[in-house]
Write a protein that holds these residues in place. Structure first.
Motif, short mmCIF file in Angstrom:
data_model
loop_
_atom_site.label_atom_id
_atom_site.label_comp_id
_atom_site.label_asym_id
_atom_site.label_seq_id
_atom_site.Cartn_x
_atom_site.Cartn_y
_atom_site.Cartn_z
N THR A 70 3.46 -67.52 -30.36
CA THR A 70 4.80 -67.89 -29.93
C THR A 70 5.25 -69.17 -30.62
N PRO A 71 6.55 -69.35 -30.78
CA PRO A 71 7.04 -70.62 -31.34
C PRO A 71 6.55 -71.84 -30.54
N ARG A 72 6.45 -71.69 -29.23
CA ARG A 72 5.96 -72.79 -28.39
C ARG A 72 4.51 -73.14 -28.74
N ASN A 73 3.70 -72.12 -28.98
CA ASN A 73 2.31 -72.34 -29.37
C ASN A 73 2.24 -73.09 -30.69
N VAL A 74 3.07 -72.68 -31.66
CA VAL A 74 3.10 -73.36 -32.96
C VAL A 74 3.51 -74.81 -32.79
N THR A 75 4.46 -75.07 -31.92
CA THR A 75 4.89 -76.46 -31.70
C THR A 75 3.72 -77.32 -31.25
N LEU A 78 1.36 -77.85 -34.18
CA LEU A 78 1.93 -78.77 -35.16
C LEU A 78 1.98 -80.20 -34.64
N ASP A 79 2.22 -80.37 -33.35
CA ASP A 79 2.21 -81.72 -32.77
C ASP A 79 0.85 -82.37 -33.04
N ALA A 80 -0.22 -81.64 -32.77
CA ALA A 80 -1.57 -82.19 -32.97
C ALA A 80 -1.86 -82.43 -34.45
N LEU A 100 11.31 -77.54 -41.37
CA LEU A 100 10.41 -77.10 -42.43
C LEU A 100 9.08 -77.82 -42.28
N VAL A 101 8.01 -77.06 -42.32
CA VAL A 101 6.66 -77.61 -42.14
C VAL A 101 5.92 -77.50 -43.47
N SER A 102 5.24 -78.56 -43.85
CA SER A 102 4.43 -78.54 -45.07
C SER A 102 3.17 -79.37 -44.84
N LEU A 103 2.22 -79.20 -45.73
CA LEU A 103 1.00 -79.99 -45.68
C LEU A 103 1.28 -81.40 -46.18
N SER A 104 0.67 -82.37 -45.55
CA SER A 104 0.71 -83.74 -46.06
C SER A 104 -0.35 -83.85 -47.16
N GLY A 105 -0.44 -84.99 -47.78
CA GLY A 105 -1.50 -85.21 -48.77
C GLY A 105 -2.88 -85.03 -48.17
N ASP A 106 -3.08 -85.57 -46.96
CA ASP A 106 -4.37 -85.40 -46.28
C ASP A 106 -4.60 -83.93 -45.92
N GLY A 107 -3.54 -83.23 -45.54
CA GLY A 107 -3.66 -81.81 -45.23
C GLY A 107 -4.05 -80.99 -46.45
N ARG A 108 -3.46 -81.32 -47.60
CA ARG A 108 -3.82 -80.63 -48.85
C ARG A 108 -5.28 -80.91 -49.21
N ALA A 109 -5.71 -82.15 -49.04
CA ALA A 109 -7.10 -82.50 -49.34
C ALA A 109 -8.07 -81.76 -48.42
N LEU A 110 -7.73 -81.67 -47.14
CA LEU A 110 -8.60 -80.98 -46.19
C LEU A 110 -8.66 -79.49 -46.49
N THR A 111 -7.53 -78.87 -46.78
CA THR A 111 -7.56 -77.44 -47.08
C THR A 111 -8.28 -77.17 -48.39
N ALA A 112 -8.18 -78.07 -49.35
CA ALA A 112 -8.94 -77.92 -50.60
C ALA A 112 -10.44 -77.98 -50.30
N GLU A 113 -10.82 -78.85 -49.37
CA GLU A 113 -12.23 -78.94 -48.96
C GLU A 113 -12.67 -77.65 -48.28
N LEU A 114 -11.82 -77.10 -47.41
CA LEU A 114 -12.14 -75.83 -46.75
C LEU A 114 -12.28 -74.72 -47.78
N ARG A 115 -11.38 -74.68 -48.76
CA ARG A 115 -11.44 -73.65 -49.80
C ARG A 115 -12.71 -73.81 -50.62
N SER A 116 -13.09 -75.03 -50.93
CA SER A 116 -14.31 -75.26 -51.69
C SER A 116 -15.53 -74.75 -50.92
N GLY A 117 -15.56 -75.00 -49.61
CA GLY A 117 -16.64 -74.49 -48.78
C GLY A 117 -16.68 -72.98 -48.77
N ARG A 118 -15.50 -72.37 -48.70
CA ARG A 118 -15.42 -70.91 -48.77
C ARG A 118 -15.94 -70.39 -50.10
N ASP A 119 -15.54 -71.05 -51.18
CA ASP A 119 -15.97 -70.63 -52.51
C ASP A 119 -17.48 -70.79 -52.68
#
Length: 157
Positions: A70-75, A78-80, A100-119
């Protein structure tokens, strides 16, 4: 009445395969939960980051649809994530009602770390598998996922 000789000796091969898929799901799910928890995330929050990583910035409504929540769940998610500095919410450039929601610099770094772990995990699991066998495995998994979606089109499979 069937004799013992006519009765199957064990579960059908398809049932054994399904049992193995359930086992795989449990093992991968537990690994994923540990991996995201080690980074201070829940699986739901990691799902938000992963969606933004793969699909880029999107509205909160589109994100809710993508995650099938639900949109409420996403809110709440996203708050956290915003409080942790992992996402940024801004006014949509062409729709003043949307955010509009986007990754911050820290968010991009964390997801890159997650992707590296997956790889790394993919390499460990499949490095010595012959390409033809890996292709057949991947094709079979895709067929199973498509069939599961057909059985439960509302599921996240």
């Amino acid at each position: 009445m069937k004799s013992l000789h006519d009765m199957p000796e064990g579960p059908a091969p398809a049932s054994v395969s399904l049992d193995r898929l359930f086992e795989l799901s449990e093992v991968l799910g537990a690994m994923m939960q540990r991996g995201v928890a080690e980074r201070g995330l829940t699986t739901a929050r990691a799902g938000v980051l992963w969606a933004l990583f793969h699909e880029g910035p999107m509205t909160q409504r589109a994100l809710a649809g993508r995650l099938r929540v639900t949109p409420r769940n996403v809110t709440g998610l996203l708050d956290a994530l915003q409080e942790d500095g992992l996402v940024v919410r801004e006014a949509h450039p062409s729709d003043r009602r949307a955010t509009l929601v986007s990754l911050s610099g820290d968010g991009r770094a964390l997801t890159a770390e997650l992707r590296s772990g997956r790889d790394d995990l993919a390499a460990a699991l499949f490095a010595d598998m012959p390409p033809g066998q890996l292709d057949a495995f991947t094709t079979s998994l895709a067929q199973v996922i498509d069939r599961l979606k057909a059985v439960d089109p509302t599921g996240r499979a």
